[in-house]
Design an enzyme around this catalytic site. Structure first.
Site, short mmCIF file in Angstrom:
data_model
loop_
_atom_site.label_atom_id
_atom_site.label_comp_id
_atom_site.label_asym_id
_atom_site.label_seq_id
_atom_site.Cartn_x
_atom_site.Cartn_y
_atom_site.Cartn_z
N GLY A 88 0.81 -1.21 0.00
CA GLY A 88 0.00 0.00 0.00
C GLY A 88 0.84 1.26 0.00
N ALA A 89 1.95 1.25 -0.74
CA ALA A 89 2.92 2.35 -0.67
C ALA A 89 2.58 3.52 -1.58
CB ALA A 89 4.31 1.83 -1.03
N GLY B 183 -1.56 7.33 1.54
CA GLY B 183 -1.65 7.25 3.00
C GLY B 183 -0.29 7.36 3.64
N ILE B 184 -0.07 6.62 4.74
CA ILE B 184 1.24 6.65 5.40
C ILE B 184 2.25 5.77 4.69
CG2 ILE B 184 0.23 7.22 7.65
CD1 ILE B 184 0.81 4.28 8.48
N TYR C 239 -13.47 -3.50 11.45
CA TYR C 239 -12.15 -2.87 11.34
C TYR C 239 -11.35 -3.08 12.62
CZ TYR C 239 -8.59 0.76 10.84
OH TYR C 239 -7.39 1.43 10.79
#
Length: 290
Positions: free
Chosen positions: A18-19, A22-23, A161
């Protein structure tokens, strides 16, 4: 807040799931600036390639869909050579009820099972550490519902979640126990960003609009949100450590080692979760380098 002093990572390789946003993106940038070869593992190659243009140094983009075990297996099978650092960062948050391509509840399947399988399949290559990104939301649930992992008939996005983030911490705990038992030098650690600006969560409806307004007022930016991950990824901290912001309620602040709930520290629950995850994904702990 002062940024971490990241050591020279020249010659080291890191995978960040997930790069592209977001973070995950500032995490990749920081590792690249420190000299690491960074692999952006993303679901959308076009978005990944666009994000990669902002990552300094040596990098590449590879496709990985954590909501599809075939994609996870393909990514792992294509890996050749050492992998110093695996950062399990990607995730979904507060999504409506749904299923992954393998039939798992969306949060549990993507946030936990996808990373569980990826880690086990890559473990023979990993030389230093695995960092799994959890969230303060693990406090929203009292435990894993082992009898109804997918919350069928009683689905709630907040609960789903929270359960997946609790699973991340229990996975980190059990992975470290197994690594220690075989005398491996590889470490398993966890981190959470606090309240950080993100593209996760619902994007429509009144609740989403109010959430975005609240985030703009109180959230850290993504660079600050990435700091706990970078602490866990680059500093000399014990296995099974959990990093997060040191401010009020863990929402903001400098990166530090932080506590977790009793439910997230339960070794029996961690072992039980591992056994069920291994059965569901067809992957297990093996081939660990010492």
């Amino acid at each position: 807040m002062n940024a971490l002093q990241i050591p020279d990572l020249t010659g080291r390789t890191a995978v960040v799931t997930g790069a592209n946003s977001g973070i995950g993106l500032p995490t990749a940038r920081a590792l690249g600036r420190a000299g690491a070869h960074v692999v952006l593992a993303v679901r959308d190659l076009d978005k990944g390639k666009a994000a990669a243009t902002t990552v300094p140094g040596s990098h590449e983009v590879r496709r990985l869909d954590l909501a599809h075990l075939a994609s996870v297996r393909e990514f792992a099978a294509s890996w050749d050579g050492d992998l110093d650092l695996l950062i399990n960062n990607a995730g979904v948050m507060m999504a409506p009820e749904g299923r992954t391509k393998d039939g798992f509840e969306t949060h549990f399947g993507t946030n936990h099972l996808g990373h569980f399988a990826l880690t086990n399949l890559l473990l023979p290559h990993i030389t230093d550490r695995v960092v799994t990104v959890s969230a303060a939301a693990h406090r929203w649930v009292k435990g894993i519902d082992f009898d109804n992992l997918y919350l069928a008939g009683e689905y709630n996005p907040r609960r789903a979640y929270g359960q997946s983030k609790l699973a991340n911490l229990l996975f980190t705990l059990e992975l470290q126990r197994r690594l220690s038992d075989v005398g491996s030098r590889v470490r398993s650690l966890a981190a959470h960003p606090g309240l950080a600006v993100s593209n996760l969560g619902p994007r429509s409806g009144l609740g989403a609009q109010l959430g975005r307004m609240l985030f703009k007022i109180v959230a850290q930016d993504t660079e600050a949100g990435a700091q706990p991950t970078l602490l866990a990824a680059t500093q000399d901290v014990p296995g099974a450590s959990y990093a997060g912001p040191d401010g009020h309620s863990g929402m903001r602040g400098a990166p530090a080692l932080v506590g977790r709930t009793a439910a997230a520290s339960d070794p029996a629950a961690a072992k039980r979760l591992w056994a069920q995850s291994a059965e569901l994904t067809g992957t297990d702990f093996s081939g660990v380098p010492l």
